[in-house]
Design an enzyme around this catalytic site. Structure first.
Site: not given
Ligand SMILES: NC(=O)c1ccc[n+]([C@@H]2O[C@H](COP(=O)([O-])OP(=O)(O)OC[C@H]3O[C@@H](n4cnc5c(N)ncnc54)[C@H](O)[C@@H]3O)[C@@H](O)[C@H]2O)c1
Length: 281
Positions: A118, A139, A151, A189
């Site tokens: 993000s 994104h 995005e 963002n």
């Molecule tokens: N949640 C949202 O609304 C949203 C929207 C757009 C983008 N994002 C981005 O997406 C990404 C993930 O966010 P999320 O909300 O899914 O987080 P989340 O915490 O739900 O999931 C992240 C996952 O990554 C895993 N992980 C961590 N290190 C790892 C590795 N080395 N290898 C494999 N897996 C690993 C964790 O165990 C976890 O299951 C972030 O960069 C976030 O900024 C989130």
């Protein structure tokens, strides 16, 4: 060329991306660090697809076929044949950078390495690899199966070929790809967070109640959610982190986070996920 679509992270975003890729017909390999996290991701996919079966948008057989195309693994090497890997791990530069370095070592030289970050610089993630021209931002928005936008963020070194392939792939997934350059907050963002922050300042200064602020933006601007409810949904800690990225990245005080937002995060009132934010859940 391999048709394996790699996803790293089985959390909120990773399992959503795996789902849309499998639904578009790709064989997906989804990697997380532990079996229970993978199981949780697969259960989330199952539930999401079941809702479509219940609404008769998908047959039970189609659902089974989609799920059978997703392989969950804790092994990084299972991604070695992927034509693309979309990284959706925790929003932390060191963690993501280590993932990109490993992906660069194990995947074929033609594979695209994409990040769902993000707010982290795509250019800097590209620097962790020997193929920054193959590194790009994809994104997706939450919830991934529902939201139409990807995005697509071009790092300083991202090639036109990588961009075009990523745009075409996003469209194959049923999404609309819109391009932007790699600057703090990208477009989404950079525009959204100052609005949310301003709504928090309005609340902090007593300009209006939470219900009025959200109601004015919903009814007056035709937004589906008010900015305070949206902040709760995103997570107040996430909003604060992104504002800090904008503030540091541009060095412009207009991005300073409202003290009320900091206070809520300090108190552990992080929004919907913690049961309390600007609203109670
Ligand atoms: N949640 C949202 O609304 C949203 C929207 C757009 C983008 N994002 C981005 O997406 C990404 C993930 O966010 P999320 O909300 O899914 O987080 P989340 O915490 O739900 O999931 C992240 C996952 O990554 C895993 N992980 C961590 N290190 C790892 C590795 N080395 N290898 C494999 N897996 C690993 C964790 O165990 C976890 O299951 C972030 O960069 C976030 O900024 C989130």
């Amino acid at each position: 060329m391999s048709e394996i679509f790699g996803v790293i992270g089985a959390g909120t975003m990773g399992n959503g991306i795996a789902q849309v890729a499998a639904r578009a017909g790709y064989d997906v390999v989804m990697r997380d660090v532990a079996e229970d996290l993978l199981a949780r991701g697969v259960t989330a996919i199952d539930r999401s697809l079941q809702r479509d079966v219940d609404k008769e948008r998908l047959t039970a057989d189609e659902k089974s076929a989609i799920i059978s195309r997703i392989r969950a693994t804790t092994e990084m090497k299972d991604l070695s044949n992927a034509f693309i890997v979309v990284e959706a791990v925790t929003e932390n530069f060191d963690v993501k950078s280590a993932v990109f370095k490993t992906l660069d070592e194990i995947t074929g030289a033609d594979a695209i390495l994409a990040s769902n970050t993000s707010s982290i610089s795509i250019t800097k993630l590209g620097e962790a690899t020997r193929r920054p021209y193959k590194v790009i931002g994809m994104h997706f928005m939450n919830p991934v199966p529902v939201m139409k936008l990807v995005e697509v963020i071009r790092g300083a070194a991202t090639s036109d070929e990588t961009f075009e392939a990523t745009r075409a792939l996003s469209e194959k997934l049923g999404k609309t790809a819109l391009e932007c350059q790699d600057y703090p907050g990208f477009v989404s963002n950079r525009v959204l967070m100052p609005m949310i922050n301003e709504a928090i300042f309005a609340l902090h200064e007593g300009v209006a109640t939470r219900e009025s602020i959200d109601g004015i933006m919903k009814l007056g601007m035709n937004h589906p959610m008010g900015p305070l409810a949206l902040a709760d949904f995103i997570g107040l800690d996430v909003c604060l982190a992104i504002l800090n990225v904008l503030h540091d990245g541009f060095g412009d005080p207009k991005y300073r986070a409202c003290p009320l937002l900091k206070r809520y995060v300090d108190a552990g009132w992080l929004g919907k996920k913690s049961g309390r934010g600007f609203y109670e859940y």
